[in-house]
Design an enzyme around this catalytic site. Structure first.
Site, mmCIF file in Angstrom:
data_model
loop_
_atom_site.group_PDB
_atom_site.id
_atom_site.type_symbol
_atom_site.label_atom_id
_atom_site.label_comp_id
_atom_site.label_asym_id
_atom_site.label_seq_id
_atom_site.Cartn_x
_atom_site.Cartn_y
_atom_site.Cartn_z
ATOM 1 C CB SER A 203 -13.400 -18.635 3.095
ATOM 2 O OG SER A 203 -13.305 -17.360 2.509
ATOM 3 C CG HIS A 256 -9.003 -18.251 1.145
ATOM 4 N ND1 HIS A 256 -9.274 -18.917 -0.016
ATOM 5 C CD2 HIS A 256 -10.209 -17.866 1.636
ATOM 6 C CE1 HIS A 256 -10.579 -18.949 -0.222
ATOM 7 N NE2 HIS A 256 -11.166 -18.308 0.775
#
Length: 282
Positions: A203, A256
């Site tokens: 991610s 992230h």
């Protein structure tokens, strides 16, 4: 007859044909003889300029409800052509490249390893380096390929394919490789500050690709890469939810954030000439 353009998706092509029919302009939709494309032909060249203007508007937002409404009004919600199945291995390969596919396959293999053994066993070999593991250089990147659930890997790989495929096809395998290495290293390092070496997932790289592709598409549309602005907004909202624990799940917020930042920085650097040009034109 004049050839106007070609579409890979016949449903999209039919929507435009039906919309123009509502304006009393007849277009013919014919399958290409050489490629899996559908060609639009104009029978009366006096409408050429009008058709091209309408086509430019259509391509900016082909999902506008007025185009679907036109198909219903003309009674052509279906066409004589068979629609292409986009959920095929051939299409996935066509819309990506060797590195995009290699990362998908590697991630799947590691995920199967996790399922057949245990996540802790896999992390023994692939986790972020701590202590005397610093010389095991693969560990600086390998956490990106470790996923802990089907939803985890499914979501990441779907976005990876969509974004990385664009970058690899339009900007080259070398550019994608650079983004992958830099963003994996940076996002893994960011997450290690909070989770030591107990984390994994692609991610952080996906967030880097979202911000990189978004900025490149905005600053350099000719590059051919872009993401909907809604995806960028969704990514920011998801990041916000993660920090305030609204979703009730473990989320690698630092990875992230790090990925988003490094993707933007790489995008600014690669598109620096567009910023310079904008400043000089003021």
């Amino acid at each position: 007859m004049i050839h106007i353009t070609s579409f890979a998706n016949p449903r999209m092509a039919q929507a435009f044909v039906d919309y123009m029919a509502g304006q009393n302009i007849h277009l013919s939709l014919q399958p290409s003889q050489e490629q899996a494309l559908y060609e639009l032909w104009l029978e009366d060249d006096q409408y050429l300029n009008q058709v091209r203007q309408e086509l430019d508007t259509f391509l900016q937002n082909p999902n506008d409800p007025r185009y679907l409404a036109a198909s219903w009004q003309t009674g052509n919600a279906d066409t004589q052509f068979q629609y292409r199945n986009f959920l095929t291995w051939g299409y996935l390969k066509e819309q990506s490249g060797p590195l995009t596919i290699a990362v998908i396959l590697l991630s799947i293999i590691v995920y199967l390893w996790v399922e057949m053994t245990d996540a802790r066993e896999v992390l023994r070999y692939l986790a972020w380096p701590i202590g005397d593991q610093q010389s095991e250089l693969w560990r600086w990147i390998s956490p990106a390929f470790v996923h802990f659930s089907l939803s985890h890997i499914g979501f990441n790989l779907a976005l990876w394919w969509f974004l990385a495929g664009q970058v690899e096809r339009k900007l080259g395998t070398g550019k994608l490789f650079t983004i992958l290495l830099v963003s994996a290293l940076f996002s893994n390092w960011g997450q290690s500050l909070f989770s030591e070496n107990n984390f994994g997932g692609l991610s952080g790289v996906v967030y880097a690709l979202v911000s990189y592709v978004w900025l490149t598409g905005e600053r350099n549309p000719e590059s051919g890469v872009k993401v909907p602005r809604g995806l960028m907004i969704f990514s920011i909202i998801w990041l916000f939810f993660g920090y305030f624990d609204i979703l009730g799940m473990h989320i690698a917020n630092a990875a992230h954030t790090s990925g988003l930042i490094i993707g933007l920085l790489m995008g600014v650097w690669d598109n620096r000439h567009s910023f310079i040009k904008h400043q000089s034109s003021r």
